[in-house]
Design a protein around this motif. Structure first.
Motif, short mmCIF file in Angstrom:
data_model
loop_
_atom_site.label_atom_id
_atom_site.label_comp_id
_atom_site.label_asym_id
_atom_site.label_seq_id
_atom_site.Cartn_x
_atom_site.Cartn_y
_atom_site.Cartn_z
N ASP A 11 0.83 -1.20 0.00
CA ASP A 11 0.00 0.00 0.00
C ASP A 11 0.87 1.25 0.00
N GLY A 12 2.05 1.16 -0.62
CA GLY A 12 2.98 2.27 -0.62
C GLY A 12 2.44 3.51 -1.28
N ALA A 13 1.68 3.34 -2.37
CA ALA A 13 1.12 4.50 -3.06
C ALA A 13 0.17 5.28 -2.15
N LEU B 222 8.08 8.46 8.13
CA LEU B 222 7.85 7.13 7.59
C LEU B 222 8.92 6.18 8.10
N VAL B 223 8.55 4.89 8.18
CA VAL B 223 9.49 3.81 8.54
C VAL B 223 9.55 2.89 7.33
N PRO B 224 10.53 3.10 6.43
CA PRO B 224 10.58 2.30 5.20
C PRO B 224 10.69 0.81 5.42
N ALA B 225 11.28 0.39 6.55
CA ALA B 225 11.46 -1.04 6.80
C ALA B 225 10.22 -1.69 7.39
N TYR B 226 9.10 -0.97 7.47
CA TYR B 226 7.91 -1.54 8.10
C TYR B 226 7.45 -2.84 7.46
N PRO B 227 7.42 -2.98 6.14
CA PRO B 227 6.97 -4.26 5.56
C PRO B 227 7.78 -5.46 6.05
N LEU C 290 0.76 -1.55 16.35
CA LEU C 290 -0.61 -1.78 16.83
C LEU C 290 -1.10 -0.64 17.71
N LEU C 291 -0.22 -0.07 18.54
CA LEU C 291 -0.61 1.07 19.38
C LEU C 291 -1.01 2.26 18.51
N GLY C 292 -0.14 2.63 17.56
CA GLY C 292 -0.45 3.78 16.72
C GLY C 292 -1.68 3.57 15.87
N GLU C 293 -1.86 2.37 15.34
CA GLU C 293 -3.02 2.09 14.51
C GLU C 293 -4.30 2.19 15.33
N THR C 294 -4.29 1.68 16.56
CA THR C 294 -5.48 1.74 17.41
C THR C 294 -5.83 3.17 17.77
N LEU C 295 -4.82 3.97 18.15
CA LEU C 295 -5.07 5.36 18.50
C LEU C 295 -5.56 6.15 17.27
N LYS C 296 -4.95 5.91 16.13
CA LYS C 296 -5.35 6.61 14.90
C LYS C 296 -6.80 6.30 14.55
N ARG C 297 -7.18 5.05 14.71
CA ARG C 297 -8.54 4.64 14.38
C ARG C 297 -9.57 5.31 15.28
N HIS C 298 -9.14 5.69 16.49
CA HIS C 298 -10.07 6.33 17.43
C HIS C 298 -9.90 7.85 17.47
N PRO D 98 14.94 5.37 16.35
CA PRO D 98 13.99 4.29 16.66
C PRO D 98 12.64 4.74 17.19
N ALA D 99 12.52 6.00 17.64
CA ALA D 99 11.30 6.44 18.32
C ALA D 99 10.03 6.25 17.49
N PRO D 100 10.04 6.48 16.15
CA PRO D 100 8.78 6.29 15.39
C PRO D 100 8.21 4.87 15.48
N LEU D 101 9.05 3.87 15.79
CA LEU D 101 8.53 2.50 15.89
C LEU D 101 7.52 2.36 17.02
N MET D 102 7.51 3.32 17.95
CA MET D 102 6.61 3.24 19.09
C MET D 102 5.18 3.62 18.72
N ILE D 103 5.00 4.63 17.84
CA ILE D 103 3.65 5.12 17.58
C ILE D 103 3.30 5.11 16.09
N MET D 104 4.09 4.43 15.26
CA MET D 104 3.71 4.34 13.85
C MET D 104 2.41 3.55 13.72
N ASP D 105 1.73 3.76 12.60
CA ASP D 105 0.46 3.08 12.38
C ASP D 105 0.68 1.80 11.58
N GLY D 106 -0.40 1.24 11.06
CA GLY D 106 -0.32 -0.01 10.32
C GLY D 106 0.32 0.09 8.96
N GLN D 107 0.72 1.30 8.55
CA GLN D 107 1.45 1.48 7.30
C GLN D 107 2.90 1.91 7.53
#
Length: 610
Positions: A159-161, A171-176, A193-201, A224-233
Motif C-alpha cells: 500500500d505504498g502509493a 515514515l518507517v521504510p522497513a515496516y513491511p 498496533l498502538l499507533g493504529e489503534t489510536l489513529k482509528r479512534h 527508533p522512536a517512530p517505531l513506538m507510535i507508527m500506524d499499520g502502514q
C-alpha cells in the motif's frame, strides 16, 4: 505377617501422601496459570487485590469538551537510569525532582528477546515482545545517497502509493519487513498496533527527535522512536526526526545538541491541533513522543573523555534536559487542559549496567496528582515494577481505550506499597539496590553451590569405601550431606536479609548451611535419629516455602534461588527452582516419617524384650 501388614499400610500412606502433594501442586499451578482467586491464600501473587488499585481519577475543574481531550506527552531519554534519580543528582535538577517526588514511579524491565533499542520501541508500540531490528524513521522529504523515504515506501509496501499520497510527516521504510518477520516469530507481534489503534479512534500522533551521531567522518543515523507510535502502514502523521531537531554545539557530544526551543514550539503547535488535525469531530486527544538523544550520544563517545571533563558534560546534559522538562510541565500546568507526561528510558547507560542497575525508570506525572506513589501492573503484581509490554496498554488507557487483541501487556496502575515512612522514591531506590545485590550474587553463589554439591557427592561415594573403619569421617560426611539438604532453605531465608551488604550476604549463604549441617549430624548418630532429622529438614523446608508464599513471597522475590525481576522470566508465585525444592522436601519429609512409623513397632518390640 505383621511386618507385611505394616509395609502395606506404609505403602498406602505413602501413595496417599504423593497424591495429596501432587494435587496441591496442581492446584497451585492452575491458580497461577488461570488466575483463580483463591491462589492469594497460597501466596502465588505477591500483591493482594487490595494493594493494587486503579489509577485514581484526576481532579479537574475544566469541563470536558472537544478541546479538553487527553494530551499525552512521552519523553524518552535513552541511557537514563536510576543513578540519575539519586538525591545527589536530583538536588541539582528541580524539574526532574518534581516529577520524581510528585509523580508515579516504577522500575521497568526493558529486556526483550530481541537486540537493540529498536526492539524496545517496537515492543512499546506492539504491547508484546517485537523485533524492531533494521527499523528507523525518515522524514517524508528526506534523501540519503539519492534515495528518498517516499521512494522506499513505494517500492517495499503493497500500500505504498496510499502512504505516499497521504500527508504524513514521518515514515518507517522497513515496516513491511518488520511486519513479516514478527508474524513469523513465536510472539506474533504486530508492530504499530498502538499507533493504529489510536489513529482509528481519532487520536493525533506526533514524534520528534533522534539519536543521530553526525561528524567524525561518518554520518550515523539512529531514529527508533517512530517505531513506538507508527500506524499499520509504518507512518506517523506529524513530527520531525531529521537533523532539523539538532543544532551545532562544539562542546556537546557529537558537536550537536537537541534544539529544545524548537521541540517546545513544535509541541505547542501540535497540542493546539494546528498540525495533523483529523476530520471535524474526530479529534479525541493527542500523543506526542520526544526522543532526547544527548545523553545517549554522551555515553557513545565516553571513551574519548577525561573523567573530569566527562563529569562536567554529564551535568550539562542533565541540566539541559531538566530545563526542557521545566518548560513542558510549566506549560501543562498553565494550559488548563488534561495533560499527562510520561518519562521513560529504553536502556540504561554503561555505568548503571555494570552496577546491575539494569531496570529503567518510568514516571507518570500530571498536575492533577499532587502526591507521588509507586506503580505496578498485573504483569508483575509487584509495587514499583512494570514490564516493557505494559506501555502500549497504559497509553491506550489514558484515552479510555482497552487493549486490542494481540497485546499481552496489561495497564500500569497505581499501587499501594507496604506502609513505609519513606517516600516512594526512597523505597524504590532501596528495592533497586537489593535487586542489584541479588542479581550480582546469583551467578557466583549458584555456580558455587552446584560445584559444592557435586564435590560432596563425590566425597560421599569415596568415603563409603572407608566408612566403617573411620567413624569420624562418616560423621563429617553426614554433616556435609545435611548441609546440601539445608542449603535451599537457607537461601530462601536469606531473602529476608537481602538488604545486607553483598560480602556479608555471601558469607552467610556459604557458612550457614555447613554450620547447620554439622549440628544436625551431631544429633543424628543412630538410624532413628537420622530418620527424624531428615523428616524435620524436609518438613521444615517445605513449610518455610509455603509460609513465605502465604505472606507475599517476600523472601522468594529476593532470594538468589528465586526468580529475578531483572531477567524477567517470572515476577510472582513460586519459581521453578523452589517448586522443585518444595516437591523434593515434601517427599523427603513424608518418606522419613513413614520410615519412622515402620521402625517404631520394631523398636518397641526390642525394648520389651530387654
Amino acid at each position: 505377617m505383621r511386618n507385611g501388614t505394616i509395609r502395606r499400610k506404609a505403602a498406602r500412606l505413602y501413595a496417599k501422601g504423593i497424591v495429596c502433594i501432587m494435587a496441591a501442586v496442581s492446584c497451585m499451578w492452575m491458580s497461577v496459570t488461570y488466575g483463580i482467586s483463591p491462589v492469594y491464600s497460597l501466596g502465588t501473587n505477591s500483591i493482594s487485590q487490595g494493594q493494587v488499585i486503579p489509577t485514581q481519577q484526576e481532579k479537574s475543574e475544566v469541563i470536558p469538551n472537544s478541546e479538553n481531550c487527553p494530551i499525552v506527552t512521552v519523553i524518552s531519554i535513552p541511557g537514563l537510569s536510576f543513578m540519575e534519580l539519586q538525591p545527589e543528582w536530583l538536588d541539582r535538577l528541580p524539574a526532574l525532582r518534581k516529577l520524581a517526588t510528585t509523580g508515579r514511579l516504577a522500575a521497568m524491565n526493558v529486556r526483550v528477546p530481541y537486540k537493540g533499542l529498536e526492539s524496545v520501541y517496537a515492543t512499546w508500540g506492539a504491547g508484546t515482545p517485537a523485533d524492531g531490528k533494521g527499523g528507523e524513521g525518515w522524514n517524508r522529504a528526506e534523501r540519503r545517497d539519492g534515495q528518498s523515504a517516499l521512494a522506499l515506501i513505494r517500492r517495499f509496501a503493497a500500500d505504498g502509493a496510499e502512504a505516499v499520497a497521504s500527508s504524513v510527516s514521518v515514515l518507517v521504510p522497513a515496516y513491511p519487513s518488520l511486519k513479516r518477520d514478527n508474524a513469523e516469530e513465536n510472539y506474533l507481534a504486530r508492530p504499530g498496533l498502538l499507533g493504529e489503534t489510536l489513529k482509528r479512534h481519532g487520536v493525533r500522533l506526533g514524534v520528534w527527535g533522534n539519536l543521530d551521531e553526525p561528524g567524525g567522518g561518518t554520518d550515523r543515523f539512529k531514529r527508533p522512536a517512530p517505531l513506538m507510535i507508527m500506524d499499520g502502514q509504518g507512518t506517523v502523521a506529524a513530527g520531525d526526526v531529521g537533523r532539523g531537531t539538532l543544532i551545532a554545539d562544539p562542546a556537546m557530544p557529537s558537536a550537536v545538541r537537541t534544539d529544545t526551543e524548537r521541540l517546545v514550539e513544535e509541541w505547542r503547535v501540535f497540542v493546539a491541533g494546528r498540525k495533523a488535525r483529523p476530520a471535524e469531530g474526530t479529534d479525541h486527544g493527542a500523543l506526542a513522543v520526544m526522543e532526547l538523544g544527548d545523553w545517549y550520544r554522551l555515553y557513545a563517545e565516553k571513551a574519548w573523555y577525561e573523567p573530569s571533563r566527562f563529569a562536567e558534560r554529564k551535568r550539562a546534559v542533565l541540566e539541559q534536559t531538566d530545563r526542557l522538562l521545566s518548560r513542558l510541565t510549566g506549560e501543562m500546568e498553565a494550559s488548563g487542559r488534561r495533560h499527562v507526561l510520561w518519562l521513560v528510558s529504553p536502556k540504561v547507560h554503561a555505568e548503571a549496567w555494570i552496577e546491575k542497575w539494569q531496570l529503567t525508570p518510568v514516571i507518570r506525572w500530571s498536575s492533577a496528582i499532587a502526591e507521588g506513589t509507586l506503580m505496578s501492573s498485573a504483569t508483575t503484581r509487584r509495587p514499583g515494577l512494570v514490564a516493557a509490554v505494559d506501555v502500549a496498554p497504559s497509553l491506550l488507557g489514558e484515552f479510555g481505550l482497552s487493549r486490542p487483541e494481540g497485546m499481552i501487556g496489561l495497564p500500569i496502575v497505581s499501587a499501594e506499597s507496604r506502609r513505609d515512612s519513606r517516600s516512594p522514591l526512597a523505597v524504590l531506590l532501596s528495592d533497586m539496590q537489593q535487586m542489584a545485590n541479588v542479581y550480582a550474587l546469583r551467578p557466583t553463589l549458584l555456580y558455587g553451590l552446584a560445584g559444592y554439591e557435586v564435590s560432596v557427592m563425590l566425597l560421599g561415594l569415596i568415603a563409603l569405601r572407608w566408612a566403617k573403619p573411620l567413624g569420624r569421617l562418616r560423621r563429617w560426611m553426614r554433616g556435609l550431606l545435611f548441609s546440601v539438604l539445608l542449603a535451599p532453605g537457607v537461601l530462601l531465608a536469606l531473602g529476608w536479609a537481602a538488604h545486607m551488604d553483598k560480602p556479608l550476604l555471601a558469607g552467610l549463604a556459604l557458612t550457614a548451611p555447613l554450620a547447620l549441617g554439622m549440628l544436625a549430624a551431631a544429633g543424628s548418630r543412630k538410624i532413628p535419629q537420622l530418620m527424624r532429622t531428615l523428616g524435620w529438614i524436609g518438613a521444615g523446608t517445605g513449610t518455610l516455602i509455603l509460609l513465605d508464599g502465604c505472606t507475599g513471597a517476600e523472601a522468594m522475590k529476593r532470594s538468589v534461588l528465586g526468580y529475578d525481576p531483572i531477567v524477567g522470566a517470572r515476577y510472582y508465585g513460586i519459581g521453578n527452582e523452589f517448586m522443585g525444592v518444595l516437591l523434593g522436601a515434601s517427599l523427603l519429609g513424608l518418606s522419613a516419617w513413614l520410615q519412622v512409623r515402620q521402625m517404631r513397632p520394631r523398636l518397641l518390640k526390642n525394648c520389651g524384650a530387654e
